[in-house]
Design an enzyme around this catalytic site. Structure first.
Site, mmCIF file in Angstrom:
data_model
loop_
_atom_site.group_PDB
_atom_site.id
_atom_site.type_symbol
_atom_site.label_atom_id
_atom_site.label_comp_id
_atom_site.label_asym_id
_atom_site.label_seq_id
_atom_site.Cartn_x
_atom_site.Cartn_y
_atom_site.Cartn_z
ATOM 1 N N ASP A 173 -9.653 15.994 -17.756
ATOM 2 C CA ASP A 173 -9.468 15.150 -18.930
ATOM 3 C C ASP A 173 -10.628 15.379 -19.897
ATOM 4 O OD1 ASP A 173 -8.195 13.265 -20.533
ATOM 5 O OD2 ASP A 173 -9.304 11.599 -19.665
ATOM 6 N N TYR B 56 -12.405 14.736 -23.997
ATOM 7 C CA TYR B 56 -12.960 13.622 -24.789
ATOM 8 C C TYR B 56 -13.113 14.156 -26.208
ATOM 9 C CZ TYR B 56 -16.384 9.720 -25.477
ATOM 10 O OH TYR B 56 -17.061 8.590 -25.875
ATOM 11 N N HIS C 62 -12.523 8.469 -31.536
ATOM 12 C CA HIS C 62 -12.604 7.762 -30.259
ATOM 13 C C HIS C 62 -14.018 7.835 -29.682
ATOM 14 C CE1 HIS C 62 -11.538 6.245 -26.308
ATOM 15 N NE2 HIS C 62 -12.017 7.344 -25.752
ATOM 16 N N ARG D 18 -23.055 2.048 -26.367
ATOM 17 C CA ARG D 18 -24.472 2.279 -26.664
ATOM 18 C C ARG D 18 -24.783 1.736 -28.055
ATOM 19 N NH1 ARG D 18 -22.385 6.880 -24.618
ATOM 20 N NH2 ARG D 18 -22.179 7.772 -26.707
ATOM 21 N N GLU E 283 -5.282 4.928 -22.227
ATOM 22 C CA GLU E 283 -5.722 5.972 -23.145
ATOM 23 C C GLU E 283 -4.508 6.834 -23.451
ATOM 24 O OE1 GLU E 283 -10.500 6.352 -22.365
ATOM 25 O OE2 GLU E 283 -9.213 7.984 -21.644
ATOM 26 N N GLU F 284 -2.793 9.984 -24.727
ATOM 27 C CA GLU F 284 -3.246 11.362 -24.808
ATOM 28 C C GLU F 284 -2.061 12.331 -24.808
ATOM 29 O OE1 GLU F 284 -6.304 12.282 -21.989
ATOM 30 O OE2 GLU F 284 -7.119 10.237 -21.985
ATOM 31 N N ASP G 11 -3.919 7.853 -19.577
ATOM 32 C CA ASP G 11 -5.059 7.874 -18.665
ATOM 33 C C ASP G 11 -5.551 6.442 -18.496
ATOM 34 O OD1 ASP G 11 -7.244 8.729 -17.157
ATOM 35 O OD2 ASP G 11 -8.504 8.959 -18.932
ATOM 36 N N ARG H 178 -12.239 -0.441 -17.610
ATOM 37 C CA ARG H 178 -13.454 -0.338 -18.421
ATOM 38 C C ARG H 178 -14.665 -0.987 -17.755
ATOM 39 N NH1 ARG H 178 -12.179 3.891 -21.434
ATOM 40 N NH2 ARG H 178 -10.388 3.516 -22.793
ATOM 41 N N GLN I 197 -15.765 1.487 -15.159
ATOM 42 C CA GLN I 197 -16.267 2.670 -15.850
ATOM 43 C C GLN I 197 -17.661 2.445 -16.432
ATOM 44 O OE1 GLN I 197 -13.838 3.850 -19.181
ATOM 45 N NE2 GLN I 197 -15.121 5.590 -19.707
ATOM 46 N N TYR J 73 -20.448 5.055 -14.883
ATOM 47 C CA TYR J 73 -20.326 6.360 -15.542
ATOM 48 C C TYR J 73 -21.645 7.062 -15.826
ATOM 49 C CZ TYR J 73 -21.696 5.194 -20.385
ATOM 50 O OH TYR J 73 -22.378 4.857 -21.520
ATOM 51 N N LYS K 77 -11.164 5.661 -13.374
ATOM 52 C CA LYS K 77 -10.108 6.508 -13.925
ATOM 53 C C LYS K 77 -9.150 7.045 -12.861
ATOM 54 C CE LYS K 77 -11.705 7.198 -18.285
ATOM 55 N NZ LYS K 77 -10.905 7.155 -19.525
ATOM 56 N N THR L 239 -2.896 8.235 -13.238
ATOM 57 C CA THR L 239 -2.677 8.866 -14.536
ATOM 58 C C THR L 239 -1.176 9.093 -14.642
ATOM 59 O OG1 THR L 239 -4.822 9.992 -14.473
ATOM 60 C CG2 THR L 239 -3.175 10.844 -16.017
ATOM 61 N N THR M 229 -8.461 10.547 -25.284
ATOM 62 C CA THR M 229 -7.813 9.539 -26.117
ATOM 63 C C THR M 229 -7.649 10.028 -27.548
ATOM 64 O OG1 THR M 229 -8.851 7.844 -24.781
ATOM 65 C CG2 THR M 229 -7.929 7.148 -26.883
ATOM 66 N N GLU N 201 -10.680 -0.047 -28.114
ATOM 67 C CA GLU N 201 -10.907 0.172 -29.550
ATOM 68 C C GLU N 201 -10.045 -0.768 -30.385
ATOM 69 O OE1 GLU N 201 -11.208 4.641 -30.625
ATOM 70 O OE2 GLU N 201 -10.020 4.527 -28.776
#
Length: 404
Positions: free
Chosen positions: A119, A121, A126, A135, A187, A189, A219, A223, A226, A230, A239, A243, A330, A344
């Site tokens: 997968d 990114y 996104h 962050r 997600e 995709e 996906d 959260r 994650q 992560y 994750k 899927t 995503t 989001e």
């Protein structure tokens, strides 16, 4: 080219002869490969058995598409041309019509054996949004993001076909806190399926020689799991529990009219990521939450293209196998109504969405159903349909709810 006249399809049918997506389907205890035309499926094993299609061997008389996908582009092209002829010319009606079965009468299966799953990114919007959420005091994009397609390896064994129930995963949500995810997300995709394997690096311009077609991907993402796990190695239990993919594999040839120039990339990419023709696909996705349309993510603006993703995935010498699935990451656009994840769309729960039934949502509740659909431009003003990938959140968690 117009839709097959003898089938009575409208010119704007998203499953006309311009498309012809492949599938695997079952009735009773048997499973076959097929190709969709309108609201029916042509049984490819039966067509091959009656001498209507020649695929260079018993490629079509299989329970999945994997052997056919491994046959390579010359076979894919020859079979597609023959299918177009069979489903367009009235002289074949008497031979072909008995081999058609209604989509509503069959059970759609995982269309190919998933050998591996990666997968990516690759949406700038996104990645920027999640960077701001995860962050908030730093730069949204990490320093490597514009230099290479960031990705991770998922779990091939938990890739399931549309309609399979999705469990609510359990895991560590933060230090000392174990339980079912309370921030379950999606997600939206687009996934690409390898047909012809490679033993080492695939040049970016050889993308079409290896990739058989495209599917829709959800996906599913926990959260809270994650966010805790992560760093520093990336997604894992948040994750890997499920899927979902759509049951229809749209051939790359059906997407030729949907090709659009890829976005400018600054700084310039390294030579192994530089294509003779830098292009993506103008695929428009739609995301529905319990029947309410909540988002329209645009795939055409993805920063890293499918060809670049395959080149990067193999540049270290990694082999690919028939059935390898790699997903775009995503798909999100610049507007909030174009985001492909609920973290989001609701800005981490701060802006819940109102559904048509009067309820509001921030993250997925047990019993919620998400449907992702998509179409793309086809030749002569036609539309290419991907169908849907649908999943409902089960009322039981995956794994023991108690701390081990």
């Amino acid at each position: 080219m117009s839709a097959a006249v003898w089938l009575g399809l409208a010119d704007d049918d998203p499953f006309g002869v311009e498309n012809l997506p492949y599938c695997a389907f079952g009735q009773d205890r048997f499973r076959w490969t097929g190709v969709r035309i309108g609201d029916r499926i042509l049984n490819l094993a039966a067509a091959e058995g009656r001498g209507l299609i020649e695929a260079g061997g018993a490629f079509l008389g299989q329970p999945t598409l994997s052997r056919f996908m491994a046959a390579g582009r010359p076979v894919w092209t020859r079979v597609r041309e023959r299918l177009t002829e069979l489903l367009s010319a009235a002289r074949y009606r008497e031979s072909v019509e008995p081999l058609l079965v209604p989509v509503a009468d069959v059970r759609l299966a995982l269309p190919f054996e998933v050998a591996d799953y990666v997968d990516f990114y690759s949406s700038l919007e996104h990645a920027t949004n999640l960077g701001k959420l995860f962050r908030p005091d730093g730069e949204p994009l990490l320093p490597n993001w514009r230099h290479l397609p960031v990705g991770y390896h998922g779990r091939a064994g938990t890739v399931v076909v549309s309609g399979t129930e999705v469990p609510r995963p359990c895991g560590q949500r933060r230090a000392g806190d174990f339980g079912p995810s309370a921030r379950l997300d999606i997600e939206a995709e687009v996934g690409f399926v390898v047909g012809v394997p490679s033993q080492g690096a695939v040049a970016v311009d050889d993308f079409r020689e290896h990739v058989f077609g495209a599917v829709l991907v959800n996906d599913w993402s926990a959260r809270d799991l994650q966010a805790w796990e992560y760093q520093p190695l990336g997604p894992f239990l948040g994750k890997s529990f499920r899927t979902s993919i759509s049951p229809w594999v749209v051939p790359l040839d059906a997407l030729d009219a949907a090709r659009v120039p890829g976005p400018p990339q600054e700084p310039g990419v390294l030579p192994y990521l530089a294509a003779g023709e830098h292009y993506g696909y103008d695929i428009g996705l739609e995301v529905s939450w319990n029947g309410t349309l909540v988002s329209r993510p645009p795939f055409g603006g993805m920063y890293w293209t499918p060809a670049q993703q395959l080149a990067h995935m193999t540049v270290n010498g990694a082999w690919t196998r028939t059935g390898d699935l790699y997903a775009s990451g995503t798909v999100s656009g610049p507007q909030i109504e174009q985001t492909g994840s609920f973290i989001e769309r609701t800005w981490n729960g701060a802006r819940p969405v109102l559904l048509d039934d009067g309820t509001t949502r921030s993250f997925l509740l047990d019993g919620d159903t998400v449907a992702i659909s998509a179409t793309a431009p086809g030749p002569g003003g036609s539309r290419i349909g991907f169908g849907e990938v649908i999943g409902t959140i089960g009322c039981e968690s995956a794994g023991d709810r108690r701390s081990p």
